[in-house]
Design a protein around this motif. Structure first.
Motif, PDB file in Angstrom:
ATOM      1  N   UNK A 170      47.910  -7.774  14.651  1.00 31.57           N
ATOM      2  CA  UNK A 170      46.834  -6.773  14.612  1.00 31.57           C
ATOM      3  C   UNK A 170      45.790  -7.142  13.561  1.00 31.57           C
ATOM      4  N   UNK A 171      46.251  -7.613  12.399  1.00 29.69           N
ATOM      5  CA  UNK A 171      45.334  -8.031  11.337  1.00 29.69           C
ATOM      6  C   UNK A 171      44.445  -9.178  11.795  1.00 29.69           C
ATOM      7  N   UNK A 172      45.039 -10.140  12.505  1.00 25.46           N
ATOM      8  CA  UNK A 172      44.270 -11.283  13.016  1.00 25.46           C
ATOM      9  C   UNK A 172      43.233 -10.796  14.018  1.00 25.46           C
ATOM     10  N   UNK A 173      43.649  -9.948  14.935  1.00 21.85           N
ATOM     11  CA  UNK A 173      42.717  -9.440  15.942  1.00 21.85           C
ATOM     12  C   UNK A 173      41.559  -8.692  15.291  1.00 21.85           C
ATOM     13  N   UNK A 174      41.878  -7.869  14.310  1.00 23.90           N
ATOM     14  CA  UNK A 174      40.839  -7.098  13.627  1.00 23.90           C
ATOM     15  C   UNK A 174      39.896  -8.011  12.842  1.00 23.90           C
ATOM     16  N   UNK A 175      40.447  -8.974  12.141  1.00 22.08           N
ATOM     17  CA  UNK A 175      39.629  -9.869  11.314  1.00 22.08           C
ATOM     18  C   UNK A 175      38.661 -10.698  12.148  1.00 22.08           C
ATOM     19  N   UNK A 176      39.083 -11.068  13.361  1.00 20.98           N
ATOM     20  CA  UNK A 176      38.251 -11.921  14.200  1.00 20.98           C
ATOM     21  C   UNK A 176      37.540 -11.162  15.312  1.00 20.98           C
ATOM     22  N   UNK A 177      37.819  -9.862  15.433  1.00 21.66           N
ATOM     23  CA  UNK A 177      37.151  -9.053  16.443  1.00 21.66           C
ATOM     24  C   UNK A 177      37.513  -9.451  17.866  1.00 21.66           C
ATOM     25  N   UNK A 178      38.779  -9.798  18.077  1.00 26.05           N
ATOM     26  CA  UNK A 178      39.236 -10.216  19.400  1.00 26.05           C
ATOM     27  C   UNK A 178      40.531  -9.490  19.742  1.00 26.05           C
ATOM     28  N   UNK A 179      40.951  -9.609  20.981  1.00 25.66           N
ATOM     29  CA  UNK A 179      42.259  -9.162  21.420  1.00 25.66           C
ATOM     30  C   UNK A 179      42.981 -10.376  21.965  1.00 25.66           C
ATOM     31  N   UNK A 180      44.111 -10.712  21.387  1.00 23.16           N
ATOM     32  CA  UNK A 180      44.858 -11.882  21.835  1.00 23.16           C
ATOM     33  C   UNK A 180      45.586 -11.572  23.133  1.00 23.16           C
ATOM     34  N   UNK A 181      45.744 -12.589  23.943  1.00 25.71           N
ATOM     35  CA  UNK A 181      46.440 -12.462  25.209  1.00 25.71           C
ATOM     36  C   UNK A 181      47.934 -12.332  24.930  1.00 25.71           C
ATOM     37  N   UNK A 182      48.460 -11.142  25.102  1.00 26.84           N
ATOM     38  CA  UNK A 182      49.860 -10.874  24.782  1.00 26.84           C
ATOM     39  C   UNK A 182      50.830 -11.507  25.785  1.00 26.84           C
ATOM     40  N   UNK A 183      50.314 -12.042  26.861  1.00 20.68           N
ATOM     41  CA  UNK A 183      51.194 -12.735  27.809  1.00 20.68           C
ATOM     42  C   UNK A 183      51.785 -13.987  27.170  1.00 20.68           C
TER      43      UNK A 183
END
Length: 126
Positions: free
Chosen positions: A24-37
């Motif tokens: 979540x921290x990574x997604x927030x810091x980079x403004x992206x949503x990682x592919x959870x697949x």
């Protein structure tokens, strides 16, 4: 590849939910949503970084400073120095070897049992 002079440092996530917060921290810091697949294939910092790079522009995903920022964000909750993290660094902390602890924990038990036996012997013969 790890060597004795430069051992591989773990991201040191515990596998107890803190890995979800780190992502979540990574997604927030980079403004992206990682592919959870891809989550089932994430074993190393590099695995997560590849998923991040897929969400960024090609220039940003391949920039060395992006890796540095990613490593800092990924490790902010673990206390691990992000500068020591490499793509091959495992996400989870190494397992603790409890074998030596159980061996040492038995010593007080046996000592107490011996004292009890001595007390019983002297108590019965007095």
């Amino acid at each position: 590849m790890k060597s004795e002079q430069n051992p591989l440092v773990s991201v040191d996530l515990g596998g107890d939910g803190d890995e979800l917060l780190a992502i979540d921290d990574v997604e927030e810091a980079f403004g992206v949503t990682l592919d959870k697949r891809d989550v089932d294939t994430w074993r190393t910092a590099g695995d997560v970084y590849r998923s991040l790079a897929n969400e960024l522009s090609e220039d940003e995903g391949s920039a060395p400073e992006t890796w540095d920022r990613f490593a800092d964000v990924l490790t902010q909750s673990t206390g691990t120095d992000g500068r020591l993290i490499q793509p091959e660094s495992p996400l989870l902390a190494p397992p603790i070897n409890w074998g030596h602890i159980t061996t040492y924990a038995a010593y007080p038990f046996w000592a107490a049992l011996a004292l009890l036996a001595v007390a019983l012997v002297f108590g019965l013969t007095l």
